[in-house]
Design a protein around this motif. Sequence first.
Motif, PDB file in Angstrom:
ATOM      1  N   LEU A 308      -1.023   5.684  11.298  1.00 41.10           N
ATOM      2  CA  LEU A 308      -0.674   5.621   9.884  1.00 41.10           C
ATOM      3  C   LEU A 308      -0.703   4.197   9.355  1.00 41.10           C
ATOM      4  O   LEU A 308      -0.927   3.963   8.170  1.00 41.10           O
ATOM      5  CB  LEU A 308       0.721   6.236   9.686  1.00 41.10           C
ATOM      6  N   VAL A 309      -0.474   3.241  10.275  1.00 45.59           N
ATOM      7  CA  VAL A 309      -0.454   1.844   9.830  1.00 45.59           C
ATOM      8  C   VAL A 309      -1.777   1.473   9.154  1.00 45.59           C
ATOM      9  O   VAL A 309      -1.807   0.659   8.231  1.00 45.59           O
ATOM     10  CB  VAL A 309      -0.142   0.906  11.029  1.00 45.59           C
ATOM     11  N   ARG A 310      -2.864   2.117   9.568  1.00 46.69           N
ATOM     12  CA  ARG A 310      -4.158   1.802   8.935  1.00 46.69           C
ATOM     13  C   ARG A 310      -4.196   2.324   7.513  1.00 46.69           C
ATOM     14  O   ARG A 310      -4.778   1.695   6.628  1.00 46.69           O
ATOM     15  CB  ARG A 310      -5.304   2.405   9.750  1.00 46.69           C
ATOM     16  N   VAL A 311      -3.569   3.495   7.303  1.00 45.54           N
ATOM     17  CA  VAL A 311      -3.503   4.019   5.934  1.00 45.54           C
ATOM     18  C   VAL A 311      -2.637   3.083   5.088  1.00 45.54           C
ATOM     19  O   VAL A 311      -2.974   2.747   3.956  1.00 45.54           O
ATOM     20  CB  VAL A 311      -2.913   5.447   5.949  1.00 45.54           C
ATOM     21  N   THR A 312      -1.520   2.664   5.684  1.00 43.03           N
ATOM     22  CA  THR A 312      -0.601   1.765   4.961  1.00 43.03           C
ATOM     23  C   THR A 312      -1.292   0.477   4.567  1.00 43.03           C
ATOM     24  O   THR A 312      -1.187   0.025   3.425  1.00 43.03           O
ATOM     25  CB  THR A 312       0.603   1.450   5.869  1.00 43.03           C
ATOM     26  N   LEU A 313      -2.014  -0.115   5.509  1.00 37.32           N
ATOM     27  CA  LEU A 313      -2.631  -1.416   5.230  1.00 37.32           C
ATOM     28  C   LEU A 313      -3.901  -1.280   4.402  1.00 37.32           C
ATOM     29  O   LEU A 313      -4.297  -2.225   3.728  1.00 37.32           O
ATOM     30  CB  LEU A 313      -2.907  -2.162   6.540  1.00 37.32           C
ATOM     31  N   ALA A 314      -4.528  -0.094   4.446  1.00 37.39           N
ATOM     32  CA  ALA A 314      -5.659   0.121   3.549  1.00 37.39           C
ATOM     33  C   ALA A 314      -5.143   0.261   2.116  1.00 37.39           C
ATOM     34  O   ALA A 314      -5.785  -0.192   1.171  1.00 37.39           O
ATOM     35  CB  ALA A 314      -6.448   1.359   3.965  1.00 37.39           C
ATOM     36  N   ALA A 315      -3.960   0.875   1.975  1.00 39.70           N
ATOM     37  CA  ALA A 315      -3.387   1.030   0.629  1.00 39.70           C
ATOM     38  C   ALA A 315      -2.781  -0.279   0.133  1.00 39.70           C
ATOM     39  O   ALA A 315      -2.720  -0.523  -1.064  1.00 39.70           O
ATOM     40  CB  ALA A 315      -2.327   2.129   0.638  1.00 39.70           C
ATOM     41  N   GLY A 316      -2.323  -1.095   1.076  1.00 36.27           N
ATOM     42  CA  GLY A 316      -1.728  -2.379   0.702  1.00 36.27           C
ATOM     43  C   GLY A 316      -2.249  -3.478   1.592  1.00 36.27           C
ATOM     44  O   GLY A 316      -1.652  -3.787   2.623  1.00 36.27           O
ATOM     45  N   PRO A 317      -3.392  -4.062   1.229  1.00 33.80           N
ATOM     46  CA  PRO A 317      -4.010  -5.051   2.131  1.00 33.80           C
ATOM     47  C   PRO A 317      -3.191  -6.341   2.262  1.00 33.80           C
ATOM     48  O   PRO A 317      -3.431  -7.106   3.185  1.00 33.80           O
ATOM     49  CB  PRO A 317      -5.364  -5.339   1.483  1.00 33.80           C
ATOM     50  N   ARG A 319      -0.620  -7.870   3.801  1.00 35.16           N
ATOM     51  CA  ARG A 319       0.208  -7.406   4.922  1.00 35.16           C
ATOM     52  C   ARG A 319       1.624  -7.951   4.866  1.00 35.16           C
ATOM     53  O   ARG A 319       2.573  -7.248   5.207  1.00 35.16           O
ATOM     54  CB  ARG A 319      -0.467  -7.774   6.243  1.00 35.16           C
ATOM     55  N   HIS A 486      -0.757 -10.389  10.524  1.00 33.59           N
ATOM     56  CA  HIS A 486      -1.960 -10.975   9.932  1.00 33.59           C
ATOM     57  C   HIS A 486      -3.050 -11.193  10.975  1.00 33.59           C
ATOM     58  O   HIS A 486      -4.227 -10.971  10.713  1.00 33.59           O
ATOM     59  CB  HIS A 486      -1.618 -12.324   9.278  1.00 33.59           C
ATOM     60  N   ASP A 489      -5.674  -7.024  14.677  1.00 37.73           N
ATOM     61  CA  ASP A 489      -6.322  -5.911  14.011  1.00 37.73           C
ATOM     62  C   ASP A 489      -5.321  -4.783  13.865  1.00 37.73           C
ATOM     63  O   ASP A 489      -4.451  -4.597  14.718  1.00 37.73           O
ATOM     64  CB  ASP A 489      -7.521  -5.432  14.841  1.00 37.73           C
ATOM     65  N   ALA A 490      -5.434  -4.052  12.788  1.00 38.58           N
ATOM     66  CA  ALA A 490      -4.482  -2.964  12.537  1.00 38.58           C
ATOM     67  C   ALA A 490      -4.770  -1.777  13.449  1.00 38.58           C
ATOM     68  O   ALA A 490      -5.900  -1.528  13.790  1.00 38.58           O
ATOM     69  CB  ALA A 490      -4.554  -2.526  11.095  1.00 38.58           C
TER      70      ALA A 490
ATOM     71  N   LEU B  91     -12.656  -1.866   5.587  1.00 41.30           N
ATOM     72  CA  LEU B  91     -11.347  -1.647   4.959  1.00 41.30           C
ATOM     73  C   LEU B  91     -10.384  -2.814   5.192  1.00 41.30           C
ATOM     74  O   LEU B  91      -9.183  -2.701   4.901  1.00 41.30           O
ATOM     75  CB  LEU B  91     -10.725  -0.356   5.507  1.00 41.30           C
ATOM     76  N   LEU B  93      -9.179  -3.900   7.876  1.00 40.21           N
ATOM     77  CA  LEU B  93      -8.167  -3.653   8.897  1.00 40.21           C
ATOM     78  C   LEU B  93      -8.426  -4.480  10.156  1.00 40.21           C
ATOM     79  O   LEU B  93      -7.492  -4.938  10.800  1.00 40.21           O
ATOM     80  CB  LEU B  93      -8.141  -2.159   9.273  1.00 40.21           C
ATOM     81  N   ASP B  94      -9.699  -4.635  10.508  1.00 37.76           N
ATOM     82  CA  ASP B  94     -10.066  -5.445  11.664  1.00 37.76           C
ATOM     83  C   ASP B  94     -10.806  -6.689  11.179  1.00 37.76           C
ATOM     84  O   ASP B  94     -11.550  -6.635  10.201  1.00 37.76           O
ATOM     85  CB  ASP B  94     -10.988  -4.649  12.613  1.00 37.76           C
ATOM     86  N   TYR B 108     -12.484  -6.353   0.784  1.00 35.04           N
ATOM     87  CA  TYR B 108     -11.447  -5.333   0.592  1.00 35.04           C
ATOM     88  C   TYR B 108     -10.079  -5.953   0.336  1.00 35.04           C
ATOM     89  O   TYR B 108      -9.322  -5.503  -0.508  1.00 35.04           O
ATOM     90  CB  TYR B 108     -11.375  -4.426   1.818  1.00 35.04           C
ATOM     91  N   PRO B 114      -6.296  -1.068  -4.024  1.00 35.09           N
ATOM     92  CA  PRO B 114      -7.599  -0.756  -3.405  1.00 35.09           C
ATOM     93  C   PRO B 114      -8.016   0.704  -3.507  1.00 35.09           C
ATOM     94  O   PRO B 114      -9.207   0.987  -3.545  1.00 35.09           O
ATOM     95  CB  PRO B 114      -7.413  -1.184  -1.948  1.00 35.09           C
ATOM     96  N   LEU B 115      -7.053   1.634  -3.569  1.00 29.81           N
ATOM     97  CA  LEU B 115      -7.470   3.037  -3.570  1.00 29.81           C
ATOM     98  C   LEU B 115      -8.175   3.433  -4.881  1.00 29.81           C
ATOM     99  O   LEU B 115      -8.793   4.484  -4.947  1.00 29.81           O
ATOM    100  CB  LEU B 115      -6.282   3.966  -3.295  1.00 29.81           C
ATOM    101  N   ALA B 126      -3.842  10.552   9.824  1.00 21.57           N
ATOM    102  CA  ALA B 126      -2.744   9.986  10.582  1.00 21.57           C
ATOM    103  C   ALA B 126      -1.393  10.103   9.881  1.00 21.57           C
ATOM    104  O   ALA B 126      -0.677   9.126   9.745  1.00 21.57           O
ATOM    105  CB  ALA B 126      -3.034   8.510  10.895  1.00 21.57           C
ATOM    106  N   TRP B 139       3.665   8.946  -1.387  1.00 24.52           N
ATOM    107  CA  TRP B 139       3.904   7.508  -1.170  1.00 24.52           C
ATOM    108  C   TRP B 139       2.626   6.709  -1.385  1.00 24.52           C
ATOM    109  O   TRP B 139       2.663   5.595  -1.906  1.00 24.52           O
ATOM    110  CB  TRP B 139       4.564   7.221   0.180  1.00 24.52           C
ATOM    111  N   SER B 143       2.075   3.721  -4.052  1.00 28.31           N
ATOM    112  CA  SER B 143       1.596   2.387  -3.673  1.00 28.31           C
ATOM    113  C   SER B 143       0.503   1.907  -4.618  1.00 28.31           C
ATOM    114  O   SER B 143       0.222   0.708  -4.685  1.00 28.31           O
ATOM    115  CB  SER B 143       1.076   2.403  -2.229  1.00 28.31           C
ATOM    116  N   GLN B 144      -0.123   2.825  -5.339  1.00 25.65           N
ATOM    117  CA  GLN B 144      -1.206   2.443  -6.252  1.00 25.65           C
ATOM    118  C   GLN B 144      -0.774   2.559  -7.701  1.00 25.65           C
ATOM    119  O   GLN B 144      -1.605   2.490  -8.610  1.00 25.65           O
ATOM    120  CB  GLN B 144      -2.428   3.347  -6.009  1.00 25.65           C
TER     121      GLN B 144
END
Lengths: 490, 293
Positions: A308-317, A319, A486, A489-490, B91, B93-94, B108, B114-115, B126, B139, B143-144
């Motif tokens: 879920l952390v990836r969803v969280t950080l995708a929604a809020g980059p 960090r 930071h 990687d997430a 995204l 993330l990495d 990104y 972002p959404l 997930a 939620w 957030s958006q």
Amino acid sequence: MSAFAHVVHAEWTKFRTVRGWVAGMVAAALLLVVFALLAGVSSDQKGAPPVPIGPDGGPVTDSFYFVHRPLTGDGAITASVPALKSSIPADPEHLRPGTVPWAKAGLIVKESTRPGARYAAIMVTGGHGVRMQDGYVHDTAGPAGVSARLLRLERSGDAITGYASADGAHWTKVGTVHLRGLGPTAQGGLFVASPPSVQGMGTSGSVSTAAFGNLRVQGHWAPGDWTGGQVGAESPGFAGYPANTSGAFTESGGRFTVTGAGDMAPAVRETLPTGGTLGEILTGTFAALIAVIVVAALSVTTEYRSGLVRVTLAAGPGRSRVLAAKAIVLGAVAFVAGLVGAAVAVPLGLHLAEANGVYVFPVTAATEVRVVLGVAALLATVSVLALSAGAVFRHSAGAVTTVVVAVVLPYILMAIPFMPASVSTWLARVTPGAAFAVLQTLVPYHQVASIYTPYEGYYPLAPWAGFAVLAGYAMGALAVAAVLLHRRDA
Amino acid sequence: MPCVRPCQIPGSSRVAAAATGPEPGAAYNLRHESNCELALSAPGIVVAGLRKRYGTVLALDGMSFSVRPGQVTGFVGPNGAGKSTTMRVILGLDAVEEGTALIGGLPYRGLRHPLHHVGSLLDAAAPHPGRSGRNHLLWLAHSQGLDVRRVDRVIEQAGLAPAARRKAGGYSLGMRQRLGIAAALLGDPPVVLLDEPFNGMDPDGIVWMRGLLRSLASEGRAVLVSSHLMGEMQHTADHLVVAGRGRAIADASVAELIAAASRGNGATLEDVYLRLTREAVEFRTGTSTEDRK
């Protein structure tokens, strides 16, 4: 709303929509109440002798051997104290000579022989020279550098003035105190007190004997003989006399020999072991902390477990902003849980204690508010620490264990009675457990030699200073979590 | 970051000798193309020269491609070819050692909400097992800066209504995919990025998913869909990016690939794909990035 406000809103929605987390925080509040309830119902001291209360409302120890005569109106008393010798139990049957620094022998004017009554006294002590004391908590040092053995106490209305002299020719005024509400007739005379001697992790009752000479009284003293007796023989702060000793006085040719035990002093935990404290009513704090730690750590580690952390950080980059939002939400919820729990637990615990005849060391309203806010702040800050540990470890068991060991274990170790004072004091200074100082309501007194350890309710740091230690750890952990969040990687 | 970005102009893909090339990786490896400006200002996704290492394993080795609006771009390749890693990089993330991934010309992490720009599905949504699907979307909406009306709209769109108020812990994989789709559509984004959305879908779900992807593209959105199965893509994608050994070894329209396949001894699209990815399959026997999950 700003983007950050949206992230906070999202984290709040996240928190409130997992039933287990809400339940965990409610449990934290309930644990505070349940422990207060258990503390209240498990102690029963109905019929116990009342705790003497001093003029300022605080509990006192008021037990000493008093050789007295009524003094109606103004007058004075003078005597020399050439010798003060103390004995300490070497074993339960035998005594050995020893030093009791706050053993006291001198002159006193006291409202009555009732324990807790107002008094003023001038005295020689076992290790602290001449002192003038009044109202149980006030202590004034006499002339330094001279071995003053001559004492004088004068009454003028409600004003009592103490003097000391080394040679009988030059007198030094030590102090004047006003005993408000002192009636025309007071009791005046000689006294000997001998507080318990601190030995390692405990105390044992001592007994002291003083020789008095050159006794002179002036003014309106009642005619007749001196009366000797133990004040406060039944009071809960008096441990009694060591085996085969008792309070007594003898007179021969103007010389008095007085043997006494006990103390005239504010009650401390060691002298009033049956007294409860606010900190004990809030024993549930440690259990509430465990609940908060689990919820706070899981709120981030479960995100890693499920992805879920990836969803969280995708929604809020941003960090750091996500981490800050989580900390704000958890901290606020934990604060409210602590506030509500403690605000219910304290009056409930006090009520049950009163109903069961348990004496609780009194606190001011401001102190009560400070303790309740302190518990709330403690829970909030520990939730931030646990959240940070969760973000660093990304693993529930590791995060929960680490924070419990850091915060709760020191408290448990401090609660072990035989823990050496040096160890428990160290724990209460440098570990996050220092923050349990917010629970303390007792203050140590320099004129009472006792055991001032966290176990007894005395912390080496002031309440908010202890809290600041924890806050430092929490902020440090949050910073580390932000950096790792930071970098990784997430 | 390299000053010259290797980039692929949408629609300029090459598939020369797809079925016959002896070194597929070399044959399809994209080189520096001209006219990067066009790609940078394009509304879709532009991935350029991504390089990333996990320990000693090179997960991405010059991954470059772009995703055009109005099309479904299939992102295929064997496990460990770098598909999921690429999507996580897009995204934000990495992190990568080299290269850029831009959405409408922006990284990104520079997107405020972002959404509204990119909807994504990774790891089958997930969700927290103790939270209902609807609250998961709620939620995300908060957030958006979105409200509950948008949540109910995407629940309808994803066909999640019957399960929306149940705890996500009880969802089938197919249900979680629908939840992830709903989450991806929440911000009504021009770019949609879905990692293995067909996994765990029942036959009805697969048909539904194909229709959804087609309609998203027909609305003008740029749609990137990864899959390790070519068959799923055949009827869905307009364009294919084939990943192998951490880079795009083919980047062509489905029609071009099929044309190339039919030139070579009656080979099928599946054969083209297998030949293209053969070396990548061998590569997979090392530590695969998919295994990291």
